[in-house]
Design an enzyme around this catalytic site. Structure first.
Site, PDB file in Angstrom:
ATOM      1  N   THR A  21      16.316  12.790   1.189  1.00  0.00           N
ATOM      2  CA  THR A  21      15.337  12.145   1.908  1.00  0.00           C
ATOM      3  C   THR A  21      13.879  12.638   1.137  1.00  0.00           C
ATOM      4  O   THR A  21      14.214  13.425   0.261  1.00  0.00           O
ATOM      5  CB  THR A  21      14.834  12.484   3.378  1.00  0.00           C
ATOM      6  OG1 THR A  21      14.661  14.006   3.556  1.00  0.00           O
ATOM      7  CG2 THR A  21      16.213  11.959   4.199  1.00  0.00           C
TER       8      THR A  21
ATOM      9  N   SER B 186      19.223   7.941   6.159  1.00  0.00           N
ATOM     10  CA  SER B 186      18.429   9.129   6.395  1.00  0.00           C
ATOM     11  C   SER B 186      19.138  10.203   6.975  1.00  0.00           C
ATOM     12  O   SER B 186      18.894  11.462   7.376  1.00  0.00           O
ATOM     13  CB  SER B 186      17.305   8.809   7.271  1.00  0.00           C
ATOM     14  OG  SER B 186      17.702   8.006   8.466  1.00  0.00           O
ATOM     15  N   ASN B 187      20.266   9.800   7.708  1.00  0.00           N
ATOM     16  CA  ASN B 187      21.228  10.586   8.349  1.00  0.00           C
ATOM     17  C   ASN B 187      22.752   9.842   8.392  1.00  0.00           C
ATOM     18  O   ASN B 187      22.750   8.915   8.892  1.00  0.00           O
ATOM     19  CB  ASN B 187      20.768  10.962   9.942  1.00  0.00           C
ATOM     20  CG  ASN B 187      21.424  12.185  10.509  1.00  0.00           C
ATOM     21  OD1 ASN B 187      22.571  12.225  10.459  1.00  0.00           O
ATOM     22  ND2 ASN B 187      20.516  12.855  11.040  1.00  0.00           N
ATOM     23  N   PHE B 188      23.538  10.768   7.902  1.00  0.00           N
ATOM     24  CA  PHE B 188      25.024  10.188   7.852  1.00  0.00           C
ATOM     25  C   PHE B 188      26.019  10.452   9.111  1.00  0.00           C
ATOM     26  O   PHE B 188      27.000   9.968   9.437  1.00  0.00           O
ATOM     27  CB  PHE B 188      25.646  10.578   6.615  1.00  0.00           C
ATOM     28  CG  PHE B 188      25.249   9.786   5.598  1.00  0.00           C
ATOM     29  CD1 PHE B 188      26.010   8.505   5.293  1.00  0.00           C
ATOM     30  CD2 PHE B 188      24.325  10.396   4.770  1.00  0.00           C
ATOM     31  CE1 PHE B 188      25.560   7.552   4.099  1.00  0.00           C
ATOM     32  CE2 PHE B 188      24.153   9.540   3.510  1.00  0.00           C
ATOM     33  CZ  PHE B 188      24.602   8.345   3.295  1.00  0.00           C
TER      34      PHE B 188
ATOM     35  N   HIS C 256      13.936  21.150  12.747  1.00  0.00           N
ATOM     36  CA  HIS C 256      14.781  21.104  11.764  1.00  0.00           C
ATOM     37  C   HIS C 256      14.757  22.839  11.369  1.00  0.00           C
ATOM     38  O   HIS C 256      13.727  23.565  11.746  1.00  0.00           O
ATOM     39  CB  HIS C 256      14.781  20.172  10.685  1.00  0.00           C
ATOM     40  CG  HIS C 256      15.242  18.999  10.964  1.00  0.00           C
ATOM     41  ND1 HIS C 256      14.718  18.060  11.236  1.00  0.00           N
ATOM     42  CD2 HIS C 256      16.504  18.421  10.556  1.00  0.00           C
ATOM     43  CE1 HIS C 256      15.465  17.011  11.536  1.00  0.00           C
ATOM     44  NE2 HIS C 256      16.663  17.300  11.018  1.00  0.00           N
ATOM     45  N   HIS C 257      15.557  23.152  10.547  1.00  0.00           N
ATOM     46  CA  HIS C 257      15.611  24.584   9.823  1.00  0.00           C
ATOM     47  C   HIS C 257      14.405  24.785   9.064  1.00  0.00           C
ATOM     48  O   HIS C 257      13.746  23.613   8.346  1.00  0.00           O
ATOM     49  CB  HIS C 257      16.999  24.685   9.287  1.00  0.00           C
ATOM     50  CG  HIS C 257      17.312  23.639   8.074  1.00  0.00           C
ATOM     51  ND1 HIS C 257      16.880  23.853   7.115  1.00  0.00           N
ATOM     52  CD2 HIS C 257      17.932  22.548   8.196  1.00  0.00           C
ATOM     53  CE1 HIS C 257      17.171  22.745   6.044  1.00  0.00           C
ATOM     54  NE2 HIS C 257      17.897  22.019   7.038  1.00  0.00           N
TER      55      HIS C 257
ATOM     56  N   LYS D 137      13.976  22.952   5.343  1.00  0.00           N
ATOM     57  CA  LYS D 137      13.863  21.683   5.140  1.00  0.00           C
ATOM     58  C   LYS D 137      12.627  21.390   4.714  1.00  0.00           C
ATOM     59  O   LYS D 137      11.371  21.632   5.187  1.00  0.00           O
ATOM     60  CB  LYS D 137      14.353  20.708   6.438  1.00  0.00           C
ATOM     61  CG  LYS D 137      14.189  19.301   6.430  1.00  0.00           C
ATOM     62  CD  LYS D 137      14.341  18.503   7.730  1.00  0.00           C
ATOM     63  CE  LYS D 137      14.339  16.769   7.477  1.00  0.00           C
ATOM     64  NZ  LYS D 137      15.335  16.674   6.108  1.00  0.00           N
TER      65      LYS D 137
ATOM     66  N   GLY E 234      13.769  12.168   7.715  1.00  0.00           N
ATOM     67  CA  GLY E 234      14.064  10.895   7.305  1.00  0.00           C
ATOM     68  C   GLY E 234      14.433  10.297   8.529  1.00  0.00           C
ATOM     69  O   GLY E 234      14.379   9.216   8.784  1.00  0.00           O
ATOM     70  N   THR E 235      15.390  10.807   9.566  1.00  0.00           N
ATOM     71  CA  THR E 235      15.758  10.610  10.953  1.00  0.00           C
ATOM     72  C   THR E 235      14.767  10.171  11.655  1.00  0.00           C
ATOM     73  O   THR E 235      14.874   8.833  12.352  1.00  0.00           O
ATOM     74  CB  THR E 235      16.627  11.724  11.213  1.00  0.00           C
ATOM     75  OG1 THR E 235      17.535  12.019  10.514  1.00  0.00           O
ATOM     76  CG2 THR E 235      17.221  11.165  12.490  1.00  0.00           C
TER      77      THR E 235
END
Length: 233
Positions: A73, A97-99, A131-132, A135, A141-142
């Site tokens: 992203t 953005s997220n798989f 998030h961590h 990042k 992106g999600t």
């Protein structure tokens, strides 16, 4: 299937683990500035690199007729260039953005809920993502994909980080510890709240989805999304 990994950080290592379990071969592990790449032995590439490297990786693969899956992203200012290059070379390309399979189902739920909420002016929408601490981009992106799902189905016009004005979706981005990813969409009125939430327990879901997308795209040409992979279109 012979897979090349562009980016060999936490996600790259997790993708390698999942790919090997699914009887694939990892034929290249490519970090920044790698130039000695044998594209002829690569069936598909998976890119989880850095924002400043993603487009170059995609370009290299498409110009060498290698299908590429990108989960990096923060590079989307070049997305349309990648689409044009894919079409020019009759290549195959998926950006997501997220798989995670669960997150992509969550995207569909988010869009459906937005359609239901569109006539209900008494509700305002807001989003939060966690998030961590490693990042780099914010919002995720999600979260941006979730916001776009609301914008496409309501009269909201844009998203903004933190505070937002009228017809803008506020997104709060938090960076805490080693959190894999939590995304919450909340509709709130004076009398109640409606909330949907996706919580990743680890990074394996992201890696599995990327490998499944890589398996799916081999032998195809075009620009695709996870909706195509999951037959959600």
């Amino acid at each position: 299937m012979n897979i090349a990994l562009f980016g060999y950080g936490k996600m790259g290592k997790m993708i390698e683990k999942i790919a090997l379990k699914r009887n694939h071969n990892i034929v290249a592990k490519i970090d920044l500035d790698a130039t000695d790449i044998n594209f002829s032995e690569i069936d598909v590439a998976i890119d989880f690199s850095m924002p400043n490297a993603a487009y170059g990786n995609i370009k290299n693969c498409l110009e060498h007729n290698v299908p590429i899956i990108s989960g990096t992203t923060g590079w989307l200012q070049d997305y349309q260039k990648a689409v044009a290059l894919c079409k020019k070379n009759n290549g195959a390309f998926i950006y997501a953005s997220n798989f995670s399979l669960g997150v992509n189902l969550f995207f569909e739920l988010n869009s459906y809920l937005a359609k239901l909420m569109a006539p209900q002016d008494q509700y305002g929408v807001a989003m939060e993502e966690i998030h961590h601490t490693q990042k780099l981009d914010a919002p995720s992106g999600t979260a941006i994909t979730l916001a776009e799902g609301v914008i496409d189905n309501t009269n909201y016009t844009k998203w903004k980080l933190d505070s937002a004005g009228d017809r803008e979706i506020p997104i709060t981005a938090k960076r805490i510890g080693d959190t894999p990813g939590t995304h919450t969409v909340t509709y709130e009125s004076e009398v109640d709240s409606i909330e949907i939430k996706h919580t990743a327990h680890n990074r394996e879901g992201f890696a599995l989805g990327a490998v499944i997308a890589a398996e799916w795209i081999v032998g195809k040409s075009g620009v695709f999304t996870m909706k195509d992979v999951l037959n959600l279109s």
